[in-house]
Motif scaffolding. Structure first.
Motif, short mmCIF file in Angstrom:
data_model
loop_
_atom_site.label_atom_id
_atom_site.label_comp_id
_atom_site.label_asym_id
_atom_site.label_seq_id
_atom_site.Cartn_x
_atom_site.Cartn_y
_atom_site.Cartn_z
N SER A 100 11.86 -5.35 2.00
CA SER A 100 11.68 -4.47 3.15
C SER A 100 10.58 -3.43 2.98
O SER A 100 10.56 -2.44 3.70
CB SER A 100 13.00 -3.77 3.46
N MET A 101 9.67 -3.62 2.05
CA MET A 101 8.50 -2.75 2.00
C MET A 101 7.48 -3.21 3.03
O MET A 101 7.37 -4.40 3.32
CB MET A 101 7.87 -2.74 0.61
N THR A 146 1.37 -2.50 -6.17
CA THR A 146 1.35 -3.79 -6.87
C THR A 146 1.50 -4.91 -5.85
O THR A 146 1.62 -4.65 -4.65
CB THR A 146 2.49 -3.89 -7.92
N GLY A 147 1.52 -6.17 -6.32
CA GLY A 147 1.65 -7.27 -5.37
C GLY A 147 2.13 -8.55 -6.02
O GLY A 147 2.39 -8.60 -7.23
N PRO A 192 0.83 -1.21 0.00
CA PRO A 192 0.00 0.00 0.00
C PRO A 192 0.86 1.26 0.00
O PRO A 192 1.79 1.39 0.82
CB PRO A 192 -0.79 -0.11 1.31
N PRO A 193 0.59 2.21 -0.89
CA PRO A 193 1.38 3.45 -0.91
C PRO A 193 1.34 4.21 0.42
O PRO A 193 2.33 4.85 0.81
CB PRO A 193 0.73 4.26 -2.04
N MET A 207 -6.94 2.79 5.37
CA MET A 207 -5.62 3.25 4.97
C MET A 207 -5.53 4.77 4.88
O MET A 207 -4.44 5.34 5.01
CB MET A 207 -5.26 2.66 3.59
N GLN A 208 -6.68 5.42 4.66
CA GLN A 208 -6.66 6.87 4.46
C GLN A 208 -8.07 7.41 4.66
O GLN A 208 -9.05 6.74 4.36
CB GLN A 208 -6.17 7.19 3.05
N GLY A 209 -8.16 8.65 5.21
CA GLY A 209 -9.43 9.34 5.27
C GLY A 209 -10.25 9.05 6.52
O GLY A 209 -9.84 8.32 7.42
N HIS A 210 -11.45 9.68 6.57
CA HIS A 210 -12.37 9.50 7.69
C HIS A 210 -13.79 9.74 7.23
O HIS A 210 -14.03 10.33 6.17
CB HIS A 210 -12.03 10.46 8.83
N GLY A 211 -14.74 9.23 8.01
CA GLY A 211 -16.14 9.41 7.67
C GLY A 211 -17.02 8.47 8.46
O GLY A 211 -16.78 8.21 9.64
#
Length: 407
Positions: free
Chosen positions: A224-225, A210-211, A157-158, A343-347
């Protein structure tokens, strides 16, 4: 707590959450790893369990699978807990107990009738350096030590890869043309320093977004990511590389998945290697994964969201990445139960507030991890993005043979 009381609380929690259970963070240390410090744990807490336990480099999601961490493993290590508010009192219980009590009501009749359990989990693993070249046994081999085999997959994940660590490359497989005798000699040299087994492998550069698909029996040395890793509900493995980043790997980890009566038998270690899979000349074509849209991209955009498959080559699990655009309200339907991590944001998600914390203390509760029942998933989950600028991004992990997975 009396059993009957606990069971009634479990049903009450699912009803209160309208088919969605809130989970607590599940932190897992590994004594042979150095944390990469990208999983949002407070800097003071990576070694909170003590030096002999090692650093915390993993967070497990939707786990009913205990961690196999040797004799110092704590009670319920690796197991996810549900938390809910019972008349003003905070109550916690194991997700494993919720599955056992609610059965198909939680995970769906299809999975319950076939497995009698939630048969997968996911995790972040977050290491500053590479892991040893190792493999996970198949069902037949793992059964010899009372475990299940373990296919797994990776997605990078970025949001948690602001840096790539010391070695953002993963060795996978065995180079075509390598002989079994060469690999067996490496294993026999395990206690002599560097057994140099990665001399017979190929490394691939890791790219955020990617994966890779990693079936049982495939040698791999994860880079090591920080990695999101859906997998079958098992913690079976054996380390085949003796020296990594100048650190010696204990010999006991070489024999970790071996029946006691075959410890010392190098032929047994060779049997665990799927030779055809490891020497595949089309390794990247067959194992590498780029995200694939779940439906027409323009149609999703018009409705305020984007959703892609990120892990889709195994029949033991699958995973999606859902993005809800700023200011949008969407209702997303799935045909199967799933766990999720923000992973990101809210709501809002149903009745729950959802948010992505920047920093988490060990033992602190969060609003970033949930488990969605099959019934609720089928009816549709309404997600409201409260931000005018920030997308909501979540990763969703599913059990075996997801009915929606048609590529």
């Amino acid at each position: 707590m009396e059993t009957t009381e606990k069971l009634s609380l479990i049903a009450k929690a699912l009803e209160q959450g309208k088919g969605i259970l809130r989970l607590t963070p599940t932190w897992v240390p590994r004594s042979f790893c150095v944390p990469g410090r990208r999983i949002k744990l407070h800097p003071d807490d990576y070694y909170v369990l003590g030096g002999e336990r090692g650093g915390i480099d993993e967070r497990w999601f939707s786990s009913t699978t205990p961690a196999k961490n040797g004799p110092l493993t704590s009670e319920n290590e690796g197991l996810s807990h549900v938390v809910f508010n019972d008349d003003g009192k905070e109550v916690q219980f194991l997700l494993k107990d919720a599955v056992s009590e609610l059965k198909g009501e939680l995970i769906g009749d299809r999975l319950w009738s076939e497995y009698g359990a939630w048969p997968m989990y996911s995790k972040f693993f977050d290491n500053m350096g590479p892991l040893p070249h190792h493999l996970h046994h198949n069902d037949e081999q793992a059964a010899l030590i009372g475990q299940l085999g373990k296919p797994e997959a990776y997605y990078f994940p970025p949001q948690v890869n602001n840096h790539g660590g010391d070695f953002p490359y993963t060795f996978i497989g065995i180079a075509p043309g390598t002989s079994k005798e060469q690999i067996k000699e490496c294993l026999q040299n395990f206690t002599k320093g560097d057994n140099k087994i990665t001399n017979y492998s190929s490394a691939y550069r890791l790219e955020p977004g990617t994966g890779w698909d990693v079936p049982p029996g495939l040698l791999h040395a994860p880079g090591s990511m920080c990695t999101y890793e859906p997998q079958k509900a098992s913690d079976v493995f054996a380390m085949y590389q003796s020296l990594v980043n100048e650190a010696i790997i204990p010999e006991e980890l070489l024999w970790n998945g071996t029946p006691k009566d075959r410890i010392g038998d190098f032929d047994q270690l060779m049997e665990a290697i799927d030779w055809e899979l490891n020497t595949d000349p089309q390794m990247m074509a067959n194992r590498y994964m780029v995200p694939k849209p779940v439906r027409d991209v323009d149609e999703m955009k018009a409705e305020g969201y984007s959703e892609v498959w990120v892990c889709y080559k195994s029949d033991a699990f699958s995973a999606k990445e859902l993005t809800v655009f700023p200011g949008e309200t969407v209702t997303i339907k799935d045909s199967a139960a799933y766990g999720l991590i923000m992973m990101q944001g809210h709501g809002k998600m149903g009745d729950w507030a959802i948010e992505t914390p920047a920093l988490i203390r060990y033992g602190q509760l969060t609003n970033d991890e949930f488990f969605v029942s099959e019934k609720a998933a089928r009816e549709g989950i309404t997600i409201v993005n409260a931000s005018t600028t920030d997308p909501i991004v979540m990763l969703k992990h599913f059990g075996p043979n997801n009915p929606d997975l048609v590529l």
